[in-house]
Scaffold this motif. Sequence first.
Motif, PDB file in Angstrom:
ATOM      1  N   GLU A   1       0.806  -1.220   0.000  1.00  0.00           N
ATOM      2  CA  GLU A   1       0.000   0.000   0.000  1.00  0.00           C
ATOM      3  C   GLU A   1       0.840   1.272   0.000  1.00  0.00           C
ATOM      4  O   GLU A   1       0.484   2.256  -0.642  1.00  0.00           O
ATOM      5  N   ALA A   2       1.967   1.258   0.696  1.00  0.00           N
ATOM      6  CA  ALA A   2       2.829   2.445   0.735  1.00  0.00           C
ATOM      7  C   ALA A   2       3.386   2.745  -0.658  1.00  0.00           C
ATOM      8  O   ALA A   2       3.387   3.896  -1.104  1.00  0.00           O
ATOM      9  N   ALA A   3       3.830   1.724  -1.361  1.00  0.00           N
ATOM     10  CA  ALA A   3       4.363   1.913  -2.716  1.00  0.00           C
ATOM     11  C   ALA A   3       3.249   2.344  -3.664  1.00  0.00           C
ATOM     12  O   ALA A   3       3.457   3.204  -4.526  1.00  0.00           O
ATOM     13  N   GLU A   4       2.081   1.766  -3.521  1.00  0.00           N
ATOM     14  CA  GLU A   4       0.950   2.134  -4.378  1.00  0.00           C
ATOM     15  C   GLU A   4       0.593   3.608  -4.190  1.00  0.00           C
ATOM     16  O   GLU A   4       0.400   4.333  -5.178  1.00  0.00           O
ATOM     17  N   THR A   5       0.548   4.065  -2.962  1.00  0.00           N
ATOM     18  CA  THR A   5       0.249   5.466  -2.679  1.00  0.00           C
ATOM     19  C   THR A   5       1.306   6.382  -3.276  1.00  0.00           C
ATOM     20  O   THR A   5       0.989   7.391  -3.912  1.00  0.00           O
ATOM     21  N   ARG A   6       2.574   6.018  -3.096  1.00  0.00           N
ATOM     22  CA  ARG A   6       3.680   6.812  -3.638  1.00  0.00           C
ATOM     23  C   ARG A   6       3.609   6.875  -5.158  1.00  0.00           C
ATOM     24  O   ARG A   6       3.775   7.941  -5.757  1.00  0.00           O
ATOM     25  N   LEU A   7       3.332   5.755  -5.810  1.00  0.00           N
ATOM     26  CA  LEU A   7       3.252   5.711  -7.267  1.00  0.00           C
ATOM     27  C   LEU A   7       2.060   6.521  -7.782  1.00  0.00           C
ATOM     28  O   LEU A   7       2.169   7.196  -8.812  1.00  0.00           O
ATOM     29  N   ARG A   8       0.948   6.476  -7.082  1.00  0.00           N
ATOM     30  CA  ARG A   8      -0.213   7.272  -7.500  1.00  0.00           C
ATOM     31  C   ARG A   8       0.057   8.762  -7.379  1.00  0.00           C
ATOM     32  O   ARG A   8      -0.383   9.538  -8.224  1.00  0.00           O
ATOM     33  N   LYS A   9       0.762   9.162  -6.321  1.00  0.00           N
ATOM     34  CA  LYS A   9       1.115  10.578  -6.181  1.00  0.00           C
ATOM     35  C   LYS A   9       2.049  11.010  -7.298  1.00  0.00           C
ATOM     36  O   LYS A   9       1.903  12.092  -7.861  1.00  0.00           O
ATOM     37  N   ALA A  10       3.035  10.158  -7.618  1.00  0.00           N
ATOM     38  CA  ALA A  10       3.969  10.472  -8.706  1.00  0.00           C
ATOM     39  C   ALA A  10       3.234  10.546 -10.040  1.00  0.00           C
ATOM     40  O   ALA A  10       3.520  11.410 -10.872  1.00  0.00           O
ATOM     41  N   GLU A  11       2.278   9.656 -10.243  1.00  0.00           N
ATOM     42  CA  GLU A  11       1.482   9.641 -11.478  1.00  0.00           C
ATOM     43  C   GLU A  11       0.627  10.898 -11.582  1.00  0.00           C
ATOM     44  O   GLU A  11       0.473  11.465 -12.666  1.00  0.00           O
ATOM     45  N   ALA A  12       0.091  11.366 -10.466  1.00  0.00           N
ATOM     46  CA  ALA A  12      -0.749  12.565 -10.457  1.00  0.00           C
ATOM     47  C   ALA A  12       0.069  13.823 -10.779  1.00  0.00           C
ATOM     48  O   ALA A  12      -0.442  14.781 -11.356  1.00  0.00           O
ATOM     49  N   LYS A  13       1.352  13.823 -10.444  1.00  0.00           N
ATOM     50  CA  LYS A  13       2.230  14.967 -10.711  1.00  0.00           C
ATOM     51  C   LYS A  13       2.551  15.101 -12.200  1.00  0.00           C
ATOM     52  O   LYS A  13       2.885  16.163 -12.662  1.00  0.00           O
ATOM     53  N   ARG A  14       2.475  13.994 -12.929  1.00  0.00           N
ATOM     54  CA  ARG A  14       2.847  14.005 -14.353  1.00  0.00           C
ATOM     55  C   ARG A  14       1.836  14.701 -15.183  1.00  0.00           C
ATOM     56  O   ARG A  14       0.781  14.896 -15.161  1.00  0.00           O
TER      57      ARG A  14
END
Length: 163
Positions: free
Chosen positions: A150-163
């Motif tokens: 879940e921690a990695a999923e949250t981090r990846l979603r935040k990074a994806e939202a920044k793009r």
Amino acid sequence: MKVAIVIAGLIVVAFAALVAIQPSFLKPASLALVKKSDIFGFSPGMTFDETSKLVSQRHYLCRQGRSASTLECDINGAKVTVDSDETDARRPIWRVNATLSNPGPEEVAVKSISEQFNAQAIKGREGWTWIVGRAFRLSYDGLGLTLVDEAAETRLRKAEAKR
């Protein structure tokens, strides 16, 4: 001297009785807390190198998926998809999804999963959920299992939202 031998004998007998009554006495405490946290050997946090080694050792039939960060495998009748973090050089796995070909009755599958992962199932609207390993979320919807960091999923979603 005879007294020491008798006392040593009593200690050995007492220890043997304790082990006979409670065999887990000899297991290290760290093993008692170990929970399964993988699907077919794939676990969130594994690096690309560890994943490749697992595929080779177990002779899994795998191919690259739609993207470079996805590995698709056919394992014992299950379609397994492994997603890794393409932004990290080690490409660690963050999600493992297994679609089962014949899962059987849902109650039996949930009980079996709970026993395998040594975790309590939580019934939700979209299926069943377990917390396993180091805060991984395992979910089952009647056809497929998904294991997510879940921690990695949250981090990846935040990074994806920044793009």
